[in-house]
Scaffold this active site. Structure first.
Site, short mmCIF file in Angstrom:
data_model
loop_
_atom_site.label_atom_id
_atom_site.label_comp_id
_atom_site.label_asym_id
_atom_site.label_seq_id
_atom_site.Cartn_x
_atom_site.Cartn_y
_atom_site.Cartn_z
CE LYS A 1 5.99 -19.46 10.26
NZ LYS A 1 6.98 -19.05 11.28
CG HIS B 1 9.89 -23.85 10.47
ND1 HIS B 1 9.45 -23.61 9.21
CD2 HIS B 1 10.03 -22.63 11.06
CE1 HIS B 1 9.32 -22.29 9.03
NE2 HIS B 1 9.66 -21.68 10.14
CE LYS C 1 16.51 -23.30 8.13
NZ LYS C 1 17.39 -22.15 8.25
NE ARG D 1 -2.63 -1.26 3.17
CZ ARG D 1 -3.27 -1.46 4.31
NH1 ARG D 1 -4.50 -1.02 4.45
NH2 ARG D 1 -2.70 -2.06 5.32
CD GLU E 1 14.81 -18.64 16.44
OE1 GLU E 1 15.15 -17.87 15.53
OE2 GLU E 1 13.63 -18.75 16.80
C1 BG6 Z 1 10.59 -18.23 11.19
C2 BG6 Z 1 10.01 -17.86 12.52
O1 BG6 Z 1 9.66 -19.00 10.45
O2 BG6 Z 1 11.77 -18.99 11.38
C3 BG6 Z 1 11.01 -17.09 13.34
O3 BG6 Z 1 8.84 -17.08 12.34
C4 BG6 Z 1 12.30 -17.84 13.45
O4 BG6 Z 1 10.51 -16.80 14.64
C5 BG6 Z 1 12.78 -18.29 12.07
O5 BG6 Z 1 13.27 -17.00 14.05
C6 BG6 Z 1 13.98 -19.19 12.17
O6 BG6 Z 1 14.49 -19.43 10.90
P1 BG6 Z 1 16.03 -19.75 10.69
O7 BG6 Z 1 16.13 -20.06 9.22
O8 BG6 Z 1 16.79 -18.52 11.10
O9 BG6 Z 1 16.33 -20.91 11.55
#
Ligand code: BG6
Length: 510
Positions: free
Chosen positions: A166, A258, A200, A60, A234
């Site tokens: 997603k 995932h 990946k 937008r 993470e």
């Molecule tokens: C995303 C999530 O799908 O994947 C994030 O919404 C997450 O919260 C990310 O940090 C992690 O992806 P990657 O590739 O950095 O492991």
């Protein structure tokens, strides 16, 4: 003609993108300049995009073509991972980038897009093939899909495909509704639901490892495997995405999509051929075999956590409730761990423990397959350390960082006597191949542009994975958690360790 080993089929590597246009909805959002543009630039750098290629951004915000290109250029410079930015390559590539400001609820927006697609087809010879990429707020998905249908853009002289980012719904019902909306306009074969973990390199390598070799598959079942642990940790917090995250939570954000896709790849049966639907059928079958917990079982099979403030290595880390955009009484999970059971012959009785969390001690994603111990402990008297006797064989498939595979086994300590010690055989992607691995988005964009659905999820897969987590979502929605229950920088709540301990297992520290 089929080659003897489908994983060595050279045609897969020769795949060329043919002239076409890519239309990105939500182009002013984070994903476009963080992930999509750096991936497209990298493909341009490697000459993997045709001269007749155009990117049309839409959102937008009012912006000129030039302003949009500049924003994308900055994104590429900032987020390009393994290559150097080359101004000339960018300039050539950027001649094909343009932008159209417009509201997806307004029919005029689709008229403007149609004109731009047509113009590109004349001036850049992009032809009639178009890939639409839906990366807006999920609340706009419906409007975009219906707009594409009503305007006639979903059909054309060439192929028309749609990538859907997603989150794909927020529960079983909304995912099903979104599928119905999609199918009113796009047939299933033209719908590319993205799960970037499937793109990946190491996740794809699970298939090569399992089905390209003869020695692992005979062991890959309940007779030899004690349990499987899948970890996606993470160290970062919610990084400015607090508003989204406090509605989503770790179970929805990482596990439903995932990690269940990784689990399906680890546990699925071998497909008869390496073709998109043959592979997806097996993933779907596995996802459908996950036992659906009763609401009563949720308390013993799933653990929710939320991080609180902590001081780590002299740094003061905020708790989730102190993060920007997060409400001070947010009840969502920033850590989730689940014990999934698979009801089929291969896996009956083998727990699949899956965990994911923010603000854990480090960033690591891996899969640990723990094998049963040897039936008779021949050397126990000489190696009294009981810890090493309990299931010493461990296979670790490391998705990130330092992608690789390692197998742990016991070996004799040099010298007299039979003292044993765990050692490991390691394979590291970096040193074995000496080439860079493409990012997940590079792989998946090329796949969508060339019509390969293998690494994209299908309606039945998405709905089955929602069904697997739905009882947990239902119970957690009404449960009063005592949050926060783990300090930032730790491995999650005690309850998670307790969940495994009840089965005589323990999380490994990756
Ligand atoms: C995303 C999530 O799908 O994947 C994030 O919404 C997450 O919260 C990310 O940090 C992690 O992806 P990657 O590739 O950095 O492991």
């Amino acid at each position: 003609m089929a080659t003897a080993n489908p994983f060595q089929d050279p045609a897969r590597f020769r795949r060329r993108v043919r002239p076409c246009a890519l239309v990105i909805f939500g182009a002013n959002g984070d994903l476009t300049h963080r992930k999509l543009m750096p991936a497209l630039y990298q493909l341009a750098l490697e000459r993997r995009l045709p001269a007749g290629f155009a990117v049309i951004g839409n959102s937008r915000t009012e912006m000129s073509d030039e302003q949009f290109r500049e924003k994308m250029r900055e994104g590429v410079i900032k987020f390009l991972e393994d290559s150097k930015f080359e101004e000339q390559v960018w300039r050539d590539f950027a001649t094909g980038i343009s932008y159209i400001a417009g509201d997806l609820r307004d029919p005029a927006c689709y008229g403007a897009l149609a004109n731009r697609i047509e113009e590109n087809s004349r001036t850049r010879q992009t032809g009639g093939d178009v890939l639409f990429y839906l990366s807006t707020q999920p609340s706009h998905y419906g409007a975009a899909i219906e707009g594409l249908g009503a305007s006639g853009l979903a059909r054309g002289s060439g192929w028309r495909r749609l990538v859907v980012e997603k989150p794909f719904g927020r529960d079983t019902v909304t995912a099903h509704e979104l599928n119905q909306t999609l199918h009113k306009v796009f047939p299933e074969e033209e719908v590319y639901r993205i799960d970037h973990y499937l793109g990946k390199e190491t996740v794809q390598n699970i298939l090569a490892f399992r089905f390209g070799n003869g020695i692992f598959e005979p062991l890959w079942n309940r007779r030899y495997i004690s349990h499987v642990q899948i970890t996606a940790a993470e160290s970062i917090g919610v990084e400015g995405r607090g508003a989204y995250y406090q509605e989503a939570g770790a179970l929805r954000d990482m596990i439903q999509n995932h990690l269940l896709q990784i689990m399906a790849t680890i546990a699925m049966e071998p497909p008869a051929v390496f073709e998109p639907n043959a592979v997806r059928d097996e993933r779907a079958k596995l996802l459908r075999s996950i036992r659906i917990m009763s609401h009563d079982e949720v308390a013993t099979h799933a653990v929710a956590g939320q991080y609180g403030p902590a001081s780590v290595g002299g740094n003061e880390l905020p708790g989730f409730r102190q993060e920007t955009g997060v409400s001070p009484d947010a009840r969502i999970d920033t850590y989730a761990a689940v014990n999934f059971q698979v009801d089929n012959w291969r896996w009956a009785g083998v727990p699949f423990y899956i965990r994911s969390g923010k603000r854990l001690p480090k960033r690591v994603t891996d899969i640990a397959i723990r094998f049963n111990s040897a039936p008779h402990t021949l050397f126990a008297n000489e190696s009294p350390d009981s810890a090493i006797w309990s299931r010493p064989n461990l296979l670790i498939l490391r998705v990130q960082p330092e992608e690789g595979i390692s197998l742990r086994f016991l070996s004799k300590h040099p010298g007299s006597g039979m003292r044993l010690r765990p050692v490991s055989m390691d394979f590291k992607y970096g040193s074995s191949f000496g080439v860079r691995s493409p990012s997940a988005y590079e792989t998946l964009l090329v796949d969508a542009l060339t019509g390969d659905l293998t690494l994209y999820t299908r309606q039945d897969m998405v709905e089955a994975s929602w069904r697997a987590v739905q009882p947990i979502l239902d119970v957690w929605a009404s449960r009063k958690f005592e949050f926060p229950n783990y300090p930032a920088g730790s491995w999650g709540p005690q309850e998670s360790d307790d969940m495994l301990a009840r089965h005589g297992h323990a999380w490994r520290t990756p």
